[in-house]
Design a protein around this motif. Sequence first.
Motif, PDB file in Angstrom:
ATOM      1  N   ASP A 187       3.901  13.148  12.173  1.00 18.61           N
ATOM      2  CA  ASP A 187       5.174  12.545  11.772  1.00 18.61           C
ATOM      3  C   ASP A 187       4.965  11.834  10.432  1.00 18.61           C
ATOM      4  N   PRO A 188       5.236  12.506   9.297  1.00 23.35           N
ATOM      5  CA  PRO A 188       4.953  11.897   7.992  1.00 23.35           C
ATOM      6  C   PRO A 188       5.760  10.634   7.721  1.00 23.35           C
ATOM      7  N   ALA A 189       6.985  10.570   8.236  1.00 25.25           N
ATOM      8  CA  ALA A 189       7.810   9.387   8.002  1.00 25.25           C
ATOM      9  C   ALA A 189       7.172   8.152   8.622  1.00 25.25           C
ATOM     10  N   GLN A 190       6.636   8.282   9.842  1.00 22.10           N
ATOM     11  CA  GLN A 190       5.985   7.144  10.494  1.00 22.10           C
ATOM     12  C   GLN A 190       4.709   6.754   9.743  1.00 22.10           C
ATOM     13  N   VAL A 191       3.965   7.736   9.307  1.00 27.76           N
ATOM     14  CA  VAL A 191       2.735   7.453   8.563  1.00 27.76           C
ATOM     15  C   VAL A 191       3.051   6.633   7.316  1.00 27.76           C
ATOM     16  N   VAL A 192       4.019   7.115   6.531  1.00 21.43           N
ATOM     17  CA  VAL A 192       4.321   6.470   5.250  1.00 21.43           C
ATOM     18  C   VAL A 192       4.925   5.085   5.461  1.00 21.43           C
ATOM     19  N   THR A 193       5.811   4.926   6.435  1.00 19.65           N
ATOM     20  CA  THR A 193       6.473   3.641   6.670  1.00 19.65           C
ATOM     21  C   THR A 193       5.465   2.542   6.969  1.00 19.65           C
ATOM     22  N   TYR A 194       4.578   2.803   7.925  1.00 18.07           N
ATOM     23  CA  TYR A 194       3.623   1.769   8.334  1.00 18.07           C
ATOM     24  C   TYR A 194       2.479   1.615   7.323  1.00 18.07           C
ATOM     25  N   ALA A 195       2.008   2.726   6.779  1.00 21.13           N
ATOM     26  CA  ALA A 195       0.852   2.655   5.879  1.00 21.13           C
ATOM     27  C   ALA A 195       1.213   1.957   4.571  1.00 21.13           C
ATOM     28  N   ARG A 196       2.450   2.134   4.088  1.00 19.78           N
ATOM     29  CA  ARG A 196       2.822   1.482   2.833  1.00 19.78           C
ATOM     30  C   ARG A 196       2.850  -0.040   2.976  1.00 19.78           C
ATOM     31  N   GLU A 197       3.324  -0.523   4.107  1.00 22.47           N
ATOM     32  CA  GLU A 197       3.307  -1.975   4.320  1.00 22.47           C
ATOM     33  C   GLU A 197       1.865  -2.480   4.412  1.00 22.47           C
ATOM     34  N   ALA A 198       1.007  -1.724   5.111  1.00 24.11           N
ATOM     35  CA  ALA A 198      -0.405  -2.107   5.199  1.00 24.11           C
ATOM     36  C   ALA A 198      -1.059  -2.072   3.819  1.00 24.11           C
ATOM     37  N   LEU A 199      -0.658  -1.105   2.992  1.00 19.32           N
ATOM     38  CA  LEU A 199      -1.197  -0.987   1.635  1.00 19.32           C
ATOM     39  C   LEU A 199      -0.829  -2.216   0.802  1.00 19.32           C
ATOM     40  N   ASP A 200       0.415  -2.676   0.947  1.00 14.78           N
ATOM     41  CA  ASP A 200       0.847  -3.882   0.230  1.00 14.78           C
ATOM     42  C   ASP A 200       0.003  -5.090   0.652  1.00 14.78           C
ATOM     43  N   LEU A 201      -0.282  -5.187   1.949  1.00 14.47           N
ATOM     44  CA  LEU A 201      -1.094  -6.302   2.440  1.00 14.47           C
ATOM     45  C   LEU A 201      -2.530  -6.207   1.936  1.00 14.47           C
ATOM     46  N   ALA A 202      -3.042  -4.984   1.847  1.00 13.31           N
ATOM     47  CA  ALA A 202      -4.401  -4.799   1.340  1.00 13.31           C
ATOM     48  C   ALA A 202      -4.500  -5.243  -0.118  1.00 13.31           C
ATOM     49  N   HIS A 203      -3.478  -4.928  -0.908  1.00 14.59           N
ATOM     50  CA  HIS A 203      -3.464  -5.365  -2.309  1.00 14.59           C
ATOM     51  C   HIS A 203      -3.339  -6.877  -2.405  1.00 14.59           C
ATOM     52  N   ALA A 204      -2.484  -7.467  -1.563  1.00 11.38           N
ATOM     53  CA  ALA A 204      -2.229  -8.909  -1.633  1.00 11.38           C
ATOM     54  C   ALA A 204      -3.442  -9.729  -1.212  1.00 11.38           C
ATOM     55  N   SER A 205      -4.218  -9.197  -0.270  1.00 11.15           N
ATOM     56  CA  SER A 205      -5.326  -9.969   0.300  1.00 11.15           C
ATOM     57  C   SER A 205      -6.696  -9.578  -0.247  1.00 11.15           C
ATOM     58  N   SER A 206      -6.790  -8.439  -0.943  1.00 14.84           N
ATOM     59  CA  SER A 206      -8.088  -7.895  -1.399  1.00 14.84           C
ATOM     60  C   SER A 206      -9.044  -7.711  -0.222  1.00 14.84           C
ATOM     61  N   SER A 207      -8.488  -7.431   0.950  1.00 15.51           N
ATOM     62  CA  SER A 207      -9.313  -7.312   2.154  1.00 15.51           C
ATOM     63  C   SER A 207      -9.977  -5.947   2.222  1.00 15.51           C
ATOM     64  N   GLY A 208     -11.295  -5.945   2.232  1.00 14.76           N
ATOM     65  CA  GLY A 208     -12.027  -4.704   2.419  1.00 14.76           C
ATOM     66  C   GLY A 208     -11.806  -4.123   3.798  1.00 14.76           C
ATOM     67  N   TYR A 209     -11.540  -4.999   4.769  1.00  8.76           N
ATOM     68  CA  TYR A 209     -11.326  -4.546   6.146  1.00  8.76           C
ATOM     69  C   TYR A 209     -10.059  -3.691   6.240  1.00  8.76           C
ATOM     70  N   VAL A 210      -8.931  -4.195   5.698  1.00  6.81           N
ATOM     71  CA  VAL A 210      -7.683  -3.427   5.735  1.00  6.81           C
ATOM     72  C   VAL A 210      -7.834  -2.150   4.917  1.00  6.81           C
ATOM     73  N   ALA A 211      -8.502  -2.247   3.766  1.00  2.00           N
ATOM     74  CA  ALA A 211      -8.725  -1.053   2.940  1.00  2.00           C
ATOM     75  C   ALA A 211      -9.498   0.003   3.724  1.00  2.00           C
ATOM     76  N   ARG A 212     -10.502  -0.432   4.440  1.00  2.00           N
ATOM     77  CA  ARG A 212     -11.311   0.508   5.228  1.00  2.00           C
ATOM     78  C   ARG A 212     -10.476   1.180   6.318  1.00  2.00           C
ATOM     79  N   ARG A 213      -9.600   0.400   6.960  1.00  2.00           N
ATOM     80  CA  ARG A 213      -8.749   0.987   8.002  1.00  2.00           C
ATOM     81  C   ARG A 213      -7.817   2.051   7.409  1.00  2.00           C
TER      82      ARG A 213
END
Length: 418
Positions: A362-388
């Motif tokens: 389901d590409p729509a579900q992938v993009v919806t959730y992953a984009r928000e996680a991507l924003d958090l990874a940029h905001a926090s510089s978290s290697g953990y979120v980046a790895r996930r």
Amino acid sequence: MGLAERRRTLGYSQEKLAELLGVDRTTVGRWESGKIAPQPPQRPGLAAALEISLQELDALLRPPRAEDQGAAGQKSSDHPSTGDPDEMIRREFLRILTVSGALTALSFDEAEAVADGVRRGSPADFARMNSHLWQVYQLARSKRSVYPVVRDQLATLNEALAGGSRDGSLPLLNAAADLFQLAGEVAYDANRYTDAAASYALAASVSKEAGAYDLWACALVRHGYVDMSEQRYQQAAEVLGAAERIAARGNKSLATRHWVASVQAEVRAGLGDLTGCERALAQAEEVQNLADDSTNSGWLRFDGARLAEERGARYVQLGRLDLAEETLKQALDQTALASGHSYRRRGAVLADLAVIGAKRRDPAQVVTYAREALDLAHASSSGYVARRLQSLCDEFGPLSRDHRVVELGAEIATLRTP
């Protein structure tokens, strides 16, 4: 020849050598003046930078003779105008605490008194300082920002241990075991697994020497995470088995044994053992029967608040997507409402929901959730979120032909994992 002379022979300033080794310039200055010695994990890198063997490094680190102290003291810093290193450490610590908002429980004068106590080697003040450092770590968006002050606190604590009395050694050992765990957490979040494992091993060794069973067990749990990050689940199971035995000898009013169980659930899921996973989760949920003071907000923070997202993540590992999605959506609501909102925590839940979308094609579900996680990874510089998120890319499969997923994958590839 001393350490400073060898450095100058190679044409390095203290700043350049510190940069090569990933330490502060004041740390190099303390090594050269003989105030502290490099920690065991730092020695191979230092020897390589100085182009000498470990045996030759040991010779350079021997205390200088009395007649050489004057000259050595004059050469111990390339920048004598920078001020007293202890004063700089104290100011940096207070600055970080103040900026982070973690000083709400202490007035500035009280914080100054704690810092002064640390400089004198007071065990009680080391414990208080460590507690506030954990607060800083939890509040910081970028966990790496905490590393310099943790490193300097370790250096100061090392001095106190070297010159402390026997009566005060046990509390100082407890403080050291605590601080090594925090140093490992910072390294782990930055994906520096070797450094993290070394810190956790030191924490376990010091805890054992102090007879601090709960500290010891927690250090082993954190070491288990290093194995799991590389999918060495059987090795992690052995480490956690030891942690379980040690936790059984600890304080029954603390949540240690329940945290061990929650991490064992992740190991069982990694091994494909649904029954063992759910049994471990049930043991972890018993933490809710403990009193409110079963954690210390530092090296032991497990209170069961994250068990919903942990359970959801375990179901994803086991391929039980129906159970996983319902549980993770509930957990996502909890992270939005929780006080002390955690970028890392929410990012992990979002990444798991994106993985479910990938498994369902389901590409729509992938993009919806992953984009928000991507924003958090940029905001926090978290290697953990980046790895996930980078692990999510391994699940794309046929979705890799979808232009939205291709764009998402390209953005994830640009994430920095130190």
